[in-house]
Design a protein around this motif. Structure first.
Motif, short mmCIF file in Angstrom:
data_model
loop_
_atom_site.label_atom_id
_atom_site.label_comp_id
_atom_site.label_asym_id
_atom_site.label_seq_id
_atom_site.Cartn_x
_atom_site.Cartn_y
_atom_site.Cartn_z
N ALA A 8 0.79 -1.21 0.00
CA ALA A 8 0.00 0.00 0.00
C ALA A 8 0.82 1.26 0.00
CB ALA A 8 -0.92 0.00 1.20
N ALA A 9 0.25 2.27 -0.67
CA ALA A 9 0.75 3.62 -0.56
C ALA A 9 0.01 4.36 0.54
CB ALA A 9 0.60 4.34 -1.89
N ILE A 10 -1.21 3.92 0.85
CA ILE A 10 -2.02 4.55 1.89
C ILE A 10 -2.08 3.61 3.09
CG2 ILE A 10 -4.31 5.40 2.52
CD1 ILE A 10 -4.72 6.13 -0.42
N ARG A 11 -1.58 4.08 4.22
CA ARG A 11 -1.50 3.26 5.44
C ARG A 11 -2.56 3.73 6.42
NH1 ARG A 11 4.29 5.45 6.59
NH2 ARG A 11 2.98 7.29 6.14
N VAL A 12 -3.41 2.79 6.84
CA VAL A 12 -4.56 3.12 7.67
C VAL A 12 -4.44 2.40 9.01
CG1 VAL A 12 -7.09 3.03 7.87
CG2 VAL A 12 -6.01 3.36 5.61
N LEU A 13 -4.60 3.15 10.10
CA LEU A 13 -4.74 2.55 11.43
C LEU A 13 -6.23 2.57 11.77
CD1 LEU A 13 -3.44 1.48 14.09
CD2 LEU A 13 -3.65 3.82 14.93
N ALA A 14 -6.82 1.38 11.95
CA ALA A 14 -8.23 1.26 12.29
C ALA A 14 -8.37 0.97 13.77
CB ALA A 14 -8.88 0.17 11.47
N ALA A 15 -8.96 1.92 14.50
CA ALA A 15 -9.25 1.72 15.92
C ALA A 15 -10.62 1.07 16.03
CB ALA A 15 -9.24 3.06 16.66
N VAL A 16 -10.68 -0.09 16.65
CA VAL A 16 -11.94 -0.84 16.73
C VAL A 16 -12.23 -1.22 18.18
CG1 VAL A 16 -11.71 -1.76 14.38
CG2 VAL A 16 -10.75 -3.04 16.29
N VAL A 55 1.53 10.12 12.64
CA VAL A 55 1.60 10.60 11.26
C VAL A 55 2.80 10.01 10.52
CG1 VAL A 55 1.83 12.69 9.83
CG2 VAL A 55 0.39 12.72 11.86
N ASP A 56 3.84 9.66 11.24
CA ASP A 56 5.03 9.11 10.60
C ASP A 56 4.83 7.68 10.12
OD1 ASP A 56 6.41 11.48 11.16
OD2 ASP A 56 6.91 10.77 13.17
N ALA A 57 3.84 6.98 10.69
CA ALA A 57 3.62 5.58 10.34
C ALA A 57 2.33 5.34 9.57
CB ALA A 57 3.61 4.72 11.61
N PHE A 58 1.36 6.26 9.70
CA PHE A 58 0.05 6.07 9.08
C PHE A 58 -0.44 7.35 8.42
CE2 PHE A 58 0.28 2.79 12.34
CZ PHE A 58 -0.17 1.67 11.64
N ASP A 59 -1.23 7.17 7.37
CA ASP A 59 -1.79 8.31 6.63
C ASP A 59 -3.21 8.64 7.06
OD1 ASP A 59 0.49 8.45 4.67
OD2 ASP A 59 -0.24 6.43 4.22
N VAL A 60 -3.95 7.62 7.51
CA VAL A 60 -5.35 7.81 7.87
C VAL A 60 -5.63 7.09 9.18
CG1 VAL A 60 -7.76 7.45 7.19
CG2 VAL A 60 -6.04 7.94 5.44
N GLY A 97 -1.92 17.04 11.55
CA GLY A 97 -2.59 16.75 10.29
C GLY A 97 -2.52 15.29 9.92
N ILE A 98 -3.66 14.59 10.02
CA ILE A 98 -3.78 13.21 9.58
C ILE A 98 -5.19 13.02 9.03
CG2 ILE A 98 -4.58 12.35 11.85
CD1 ILE A 98 -2.95 9.78 11.27
N GLY A 99 -5.35 12.20 8.01
CA GLY A 99 -6.68 11.92 7.53
C GLY A 99 -7.47 11.16 8.57
N VAL A 100 -8.76 11.49 8.72
CA VAL A 100 -9.62 10.80 9.68
C VAL A 100 -10.90 10.37 8.97
CG1 VAL A 100 -10.83 10.90 11.89
CG2 VAL A 100 -8.72 12.21 11.57
N TRP A 261 -9.39 10.09 -0.16
CA TRP A 261 -9.44 11.55 -0.13
C TRP A 261 -8.78 12.10 1.11
CZ3 TRP A 261 -12.01 15.18 3.06
CH2 TRP A 261 -11.86 16.51 2.61
N THR A 262 -9.07 11.53 2.27
CA THR A 262 -8.48 12.08 3.51
C THR A 262 -6.96 11.91 3.54
OG1 THR A 262 -8.97 10.04 4.72
CG2 THR A 262 -10.57 11.84 4.90
N ALA A 263 -6.44 10.96 2.77
CA ALA A 263 -4.98 10.77 2.69
C ALA A 263 -4.33 11.69 1.68
CB ALA A 263 -4.67 9.31 2.33
N SER A 264 -5.13 12.37 0.85
CA SER A 264 -4.58 13.13 -0.28
C SER A 264 -3.99 14.47 0.14
CB SER A 264 -5.69 13.37 -1.31
OG SER A 264 -6.64 14.31 -0.83
#
Length: 273
Positions: A8-16, A55-60, A97-100, A261-264
């Protein structure tokens, strides 16, 4: 911790966690999203990661969680936390600044922290509370509602590739929406009035599917919006209760668009302006 990685180019951390859901079915929502990697972290551990360095490890940051609610307390659904370190960490992260992308029950998160409602753009209340200086009744819910979703902002990138209207079967909320502070993306063709919903407080006190004695005022039909969360672009999508919605191709497109979009750079420039 589990990661779905498609180089991936877009790295997402999902809090569940915090609300029952089918983990496998939810994870399958992301399996065909090319170029998107999703790492799942349960609460409360996820909150410990919500610091500027994220932000250094994830984009969203994807919120499919409901932290800060104690359902085992003598008064069920009592608000707990967050502590000062968590509040400061989340605030500093959003300032960096991080995508949410926040989904469904994330609207109920951190009821003891009013600023979190301002971050998300509204709040689902399990119990009556004061919000923005006004006493509010507990919110309403209704499971497995068949309704038509209508695109409210057809030119926004999160709406790309979606039809003007599409059908969903999902849980709806009669909740607090700060519509004056958000840009609605999606609306539900449904009357958001007391008679169409059940009281959340009644449910947690053992009276499921009841609105007896509950006189909630009419609410917003916005079920998706975009807003600035300090210096971070945020998308909230109310749909997302179960696998009926996860497998809906239009919902999948909606979530994927929101992540991209939020990663852009464009979204981040908009949020920081």
């Amino acid at each position: 911790m589990e990661t779905i990685d498609h180089h991936a180019a877009i790295r997402v951390l999902a809090a569940v966690r915090g609300h029952p859901f089918d983990r496998s079915a939810f994870a399958a929502l992301f399996t065909d999203m090319a170029g998107i990697s999703v790492t799942f972290v349960d609460q409360p551990a996820a909150a410990l990661l919500m610091r500027p360095a994220l932000v250094d490890a994830f984009d969203v940051l994807l919120l499919y969680d409901m932290p800060g609610i104690d359902f085992a307390a003598e008064q069920r659904a009592s608000a707990i936390g967050p502590d000062a370190a968590t509040r400061e960490g989340i605030t500093a992260l959003l300032d960096r600044g991080i995508g949410v992308v926040a989904l469904h029950h994330a609207l109920a998160g951190w009821p003891g922290w009013e600023a979190f409602a301002e971050i998300i753009g509204g709040r689902f209340l399990y119990r009556p509370a004061t919000l923005r200086g006004t006493a509010r009744l507990d919110s309403g819910y209704r499971h497995q509602v068949h309704y038509t979703a209508e695109v409210a902002a057809p030119l926004h990138p999160v709406m790309a590739g979606l039809p003007a209207t599409f059908d969903l079967t999902d849980e709806l909320y009669l909740a607090e929406v700060f519509e004056e502070d958000v840009t609605p993306l999606l609306r539900a063709r449904r009357a958001f009035v007391r008679d169409n919903f059940y009281s959340a407080t009644a449910a947690i006190e053992g009276r499921m599917f009841s609105n007896d004695g509950w006189s909630h005022s009419p609410g917003s039909d916005a079920i998706g919006w975009v807003k600035k969360a300090r210096r971070s672009p945020l998308v909230y999508l109310q749909p997302g209760d179960d696998d009926v919605t996860y497998t809906n191709p239009n919902y999948r497109r909606l979530v994927e668009n929101a992540l991209r979009w939020t990663a852009s750079p464009e979204a981040h420039a908009w949020a920081a302006a």
